[in-house]
Structures are given as C-alpha cells and as structure tokens.
Design an enzyme around this catalytic site. Structure first.
Site, PDB file in Angstrom:
ATOM      1  N   TYR A  33       0.792  -1.227   0.000  1.00  0.00           N
ATOM      2  CA  TYR A  33       0.000   0.000   0.000  1.00  0.00           C
ATOM      3  C   TYR A  33       0.825   1.279   0.000  1.00  0.00           C
ATOM      4  O   TYR A  33       0.265   2.369  -0.073  1.00  0.00           O
ATOM      5  CB  TYR A  33      -0.950   0.007   1.203  1.00  0.00           C
ATOM      6  CG  TYR A  33      -1.912  -1.156   1.176  1.00  0.00           C
ATOM      7  CD1 TYR A  33      -2.959  -1.188   0.263  1.00  0.00           C
ATOM      8  CD2 TYR A  33      -1.755  -2.237   2.030  1.00  0.00           C
ATOM      9  CE1 TYR A  33      -3.832  -2.265   0.221  1.00  0.00           C
ATOM     10  CE2 TYR A  33      -2.624  -3.312   1.997  1.00  0.00           C
ATOM     11  CZ  TYR A  33      -3.660  -3.315   1.086  1.00  0.00           C
ATOM     12  OH  TYR A  33      -4.520  -4.373   1.043  1.00  0.00           O
ATOM     13  N   ASN A  85     -13.217   3.561  -1.855  1.00  0.00           N
ATOM     14  CA  ASN A  85     -12.292   2.448  -1.670  1.00  0.00           C
ATOM     15  C   ASN A  85     -12.859   1.688  -0.487  1.00  0.00           C
ATOM     16  O   ASN A  85     -12.612   2.041   0.669  1.00  0.00           O
ATOM     17  CB  ASN A  85     -10.872   2.933  -1.391  1.00  0.00           C
ATOM     18  CG  ASN A  85      -9.907   1.779  -1.217  1.00  0.00           C
ATOM     19  OD1 ASN A  85     -10.305   0.643  -1.025  1.00  0.00           O
ATOM     20  ND2 ASN A  85      -8.620   2.092  -1.271  1.00  0.00           N
ATOM     21  N   HIS A 111      -8.862   1.163  -5.795  1.00  0.00           N
ATOM     22  CA  HIS A 111      -8.042   0.271  -4.972  1.00  0.00           C
ATOM     23  C   HIS A 111      -6.598   0.714  -5.138  1.00  0.00           C
ATOM     24  O   HIS A 111      -6.144   0.936  -6.264  1.00  0.00           O
ATOM     25  CB  HIS A 111      -8.183  -1.186  -5.406  1.00  0.00           C
ATOM     26  CG  HIS A 111      -9.550  -1.730  -5.178  1.00  0.00           C
ATOM     27  ND1 HIS A 111      -9.985  -2.143  -3.941  1.00  0.00           N
ATOM     28  CD2 HIS A 111     -10.591  -1.892  -6.025  1.00  0.00           C
ATOM     29  CE1 HIS A 111     -11.234  -2.545  -4.043  1.00  0.00           C
ATOM     30  NE2 HIS A 111     -11.630  -2.401  -5.290  1.00  0.00           N
ATOM     31  N   ILE A 112      -5.897   0.854  -4.049  1.00  0.00           N
ATOM     32  CA  ILE A 112      -4.507   1.297  -4.087  1.00  0.00           C
ATOM     33  C   ILE A 112      -3.627   0.246  -4.757  1.00  0.00           C
ATOM     34  O   ILE A 112      -2.778   0.569  -5.578  1.00  0.00           O
ATOM     35  CB  ILE A 112      -4.022   1.624  -2.660  1.00  0.00           C
ATOM     36  CG1 ILE A 112      -4.805   2.842  -2.135  1.00  0.00           C
ATOM     37  CG2 ILE A 112      -2.519   1.865  -2.624  1.00  0.00           C
ATOM     38  CD1 ILE A 112      -4.620   3.121  -0.659  1.00  0.00           C
ATOM     39  N   ARG A 122      -9.665 -11.617  -3.992  1.00  0.00           N
ATOM     40  CA  ARG A 122      -9.751 -10.169  -4.234  1.00  0.00           C
ATOM     41  C   ARG A 122     -10.104  -9.843  -5.691  1.00  0.00           C
ATOM     42  O   ARG A 122     -10.289  -8.684  -6.041  1.00  0.00           O
ATOM     43  CB  ARG A 122      -8.427  -9.494  -3.883  1.00  0.00           C
ATOM     44  CG  ARG A 122      -8.061  -9.587  -2.434  1.00  0.00           C
ATOM     45  CD  ARG A 122      -6.792  -8.803  -2.137  1.00  0.00           C
ATOM     46  NE  ARG A 122      -6.244  -9.146  -0.846  1.00  0.00           N
ATOM     47  CZ  ARG A 122      -6.634  -8.628   0.311  1.00  0.00           C
ATOM     48  NH1 ARG A 122      -7.591  -7.727   0.343  1.00  0.00           N
ATOM     49  NH2 ARG A 122      -6.068  -9.017   1.443  1.00  0.00           N
TER      50      ARG A 122
END
Length: 160
Positions: A33, A85, A111-112, A122
């Site tokens: 992240y 997010n 989404h980062i 995911r």
C-alpha cells in the site's frame, strides 16, 4: 464572484469514502500500500477536487453500516459523486453494492493495489458493479485519477 470552498453547495461535493483498515495507511503492509497516510490521501483528494471547483468530503470507517450511512447521506445531500475504496468490503459486501446502486450517484471505485495481482478472493468486487469505473494499482494516485474521471463524467471543468 468565485465561490470559496466553504461556500460550495452539496451539489459541488464529492464524497470520498474509505473502508476498513485504510486508517492504517502508511504503516499497514507498505510493500503493498505504500508509505502515504490517509491524511495524504485526503489532502490529494481535496487538492484535486479544488482544481475542478469541487469539494472533497473525506470519510473513513471500519464499519460496513457506517459506510452505507455515508452513501445515504451523499444521496440526501445531493452530492455530485462518490469515490469509494471499500477495502475488503469490496469483495464481500452486497449491502454496499445495493446502497450505491440505490442512490444512483456517479461512483468510481478505487483500490490502491492491483487487486488482480493478489489473492484470487480479491479478484471479484461487488462494489465495482455499482460504479461507472474502477481504478486499481496506481497507489494513492488512483484517487486523483478517479476524481479527474468523475469530474469529466459530471461535466466539471478544470479551473485555470
């Protein structure tokens, strides 16, 4: 006379909603992240929104119901758009999908990290189906791109 950000109407406001664990940005898994904090994200969103004469109302919650309440509030306030997010809730929350679909506010999902380069669970996002666009893998710059795309969608022009 130009309006200051404090004078913006709700129709000039973009809700920027961040879900669970995003309050830990900067310290949580920086290899995934990055090192930017949630405060850095919020400043980026405020600065980018201002370039289009818009105001970013940034919120973060670790609770699904509170995120839904924020979406309902955006609808009640006639917000111009939503950047969301939803974190891990993206992959699990039909309720967030339903809230976004119900309010019919132009929405961009962010989404980062690149969710498709990560664990298979995911790879599916319920919230993406309620958004007109999804960005992932651009780090926090995805928020800037999302706001720019949302501004174009709602007809907000960059200010000189």
């Amino acid at each position: 006379m130009a309006k200051s950000l404090a004078d913006k109407s709700p129709a000039d406001t973009i809700y920027v909603l961040n879900g669970p664990n995003l309050n830990l940005l900067g310290t949580r898994e920086p290899e995934t992240y990055g090192h930017a904090t949630l405060a850095d994200v919020e400043k980026l969103c405020a600065d980018t929104s201002a370039q289009f004469g818009l105001k970013a109302d940034c919120r973060q919650s670790n609770r699904e119901g509170e995120l839904i309440d924020f979406i309902h509030e955006a609808h009640a306030q006639k917000a111009a758009g939503i950047v969301i997010n939803a974190g891990g809730y993206s992959h699990t929350s039909i309720a967030l999908h339903d809230a976004l679909a119900a309010v019919k506010i132009p929405t961009v999902e962010v989404h980062i990290s690149n969710i498709y380069a990560r664990e298979s669970f995911r790879h599916h996002s319920f919230t993406a189906r309620a958004a007109f666009a999804t960005l992932c893998g651009f780090g926090i710059d995805g928020y800037r791109l999302a706001i720019s795309g949302l501004a174009a969608r709602i007809g907000a022009k960059a200010k000189a």
